[in-house]
Write a protein that holds these residues in place. Sequence first.
Motif, PDB file in Angstrom:
ATOM      1  N   ILE A  56      40.934 -40.349 -31.289  1.00  0.00           N
ATOM      2  CA  ILE A  56      40.478 -39.323 -31.754  1.00  0.00           C
ATOM      3  C   ILE A  56      39.647 -39.586 -31.869  1.00  0.00           C
ATOM      4  CG2 ILE A  56      40.845 -37.030 -32.932  1.00  0.00           C
ATOM      5  CD1 ILE A  56      42.892 -37.389 -30.430  1.00  0.00           C
ATOM      6  N   ARG A  57      37.921 -38.836 -31.538  1.00  0.00           N
ATOM      7  CA  ARG A  57      37.492 -38.935 -32.593  1.00  0.00           C
ATOM      8  C   ARG A  57      36.809 -38.036 -33.200  1.00  0.00           C
ATOM      9  NH1 ARG A  57      33.744 -42.648 -32.293  1.00  0.00           N
ATOM     10  NH2 ARG A  57      31.949 -41.679 -31.936  1.00  0.00           N
ATOM     11  N   THR A  58      36.562 -38.080 -34.423  1.00  0.00           N
ATOM     12  CA  THR A  58      36.472 -36.726 -35.182  1.00  0.00           C
ATOM     13  C   THR A  58      34.384 -36.232 -34.741  1.00  0.00           C
ATOM     14  OG1 THR A  58      35.434 -37.226 -37.361  1.00  0.00           O
ATOM     15  CG2 THR A  58      38.134 -36.553 -36.520  1.00  0.00           C
ATOM     16  N   ARG A  59      34.314 -34.966 -34.976  1.00  0.00           N
ATOM     17  CA  ARG A  59      32.040 -34.171 -34.361  1.00  0.00           C
ATOM     18  C   ARG A  59      32.373 -33.967 -35.612  1.00  0.00           C
ATOM     19  NH1 ARG A  59      32.722 -31.028 -29.170  1.00  0.00           N
ATOM     20  NH2 ARG A  59      33.238 -32.131 -28.082  1.00  0.00           N
ATOM     21  N   ARG A  60      33.037 -34.003 -36.835  1.00  0.00           N
ATOM     22  CA  ARG A  60      32.434 -33.407 -37.806  1.00  0.00           C
ATOM     23  C   ARG A  60      32.820 -34.208 -38.875  1.00  0.00           C
ATOM     24  NH1 ARG A  60      35.599 -27.580 -37.942  1.00  0.00           N
ATOM     25  NH2 ARG A  60      35.096 -26.536 -36.431  1.00  0.00           N
ATOM     26  N   GLY A  61      33.152 -35.191 -38.960  1.00  0.00           N
ATOM     27  CA  GLY A  61      33.258 -36.453 -38.911  1.00  0.00           C
ATOM     28  C   GLY A  61      34.253 -36.519 -41.082  1.00  0.00           C
ATOM     29  N   GLY A  62      34.952 -35.506 -40.721  1.00  0.00           N
ATOM     30  CA  GLY A  62      35.976 -35.324 -41.497  1.00  0.00           C
ATOM     31  C   GLY A  62      35.833 -34.528 -42.842  1.00  0.00           C
ATOM     32  N   ALA A  63      36.942 -33.324 -43.058  1.00  0.00           N
ATOM     33  CA  ALA A  63      36.670 -32.659 -44.379  1.00  0.00           C
ATOM     34  C   ALA A  63      36.870 -32.782 -45.220  1.00  0.00           C
ATOM     35  CB  ALA A  63      37.543 -31.231 -44.108  1.00  0.00           C
ATOM     36  N   SER A  64      37.434 -34.128 -45.585  1.00  0.00           N
ATOM     37  CA  SER A  64      38.598 -34.544 -46.764  1.00  0.00           C
ATOM     38  C   SER A  64      39.105 -33.664 -47.877  1.00  0.00           C
ATOM     39  CB  SER A  64      36.795 -34.824 -47.625  1.00  0.00           C
ATOM     40  OG  SER A  64      37.578 -35.632 -48.614  1.00  0.00           O
TER      41      SER A  64
END
Length: 133
Positions: free
Chosen positions: A73-81
Amino acid sequence: MRVRRDRSPDGDSTRDRKRELGIELLASLEEESLPLPEAIDRLETVTTSPALTREILDAARKRGIIDREDGRIRTRRGGASVSLDREVTVREGEFECRRCGTSISTGHFLELDAGDLGPFGSSCIRAVLGRDG
């Protein structure tokens, strides 16, 4: 004859709520890339239904939250932390950890727009958020 009731009093189905919780959980991944089995492990805190898990993954992909490739799974948003101080609430009581099943007296709940996800023990909430390393 059993009647299946999967709607809450306000009209939202339990399945829809779980799907939204799962999508929001994927959107909060801090890792840029995660092996599919680890992502599924986290989604199992929302549902153990393989069909609903697939539905969550497909919906997250369609919404541009994740990409799936080569078993990852690759995040497109860079993660929302997720902030442990602001988006995780702690409640005292008699709980069973949603991830490992251990009896706990302090429950950690992840606050998402679709609702609270938990309870988790202190180490399991960190694992769900990807901070167990």
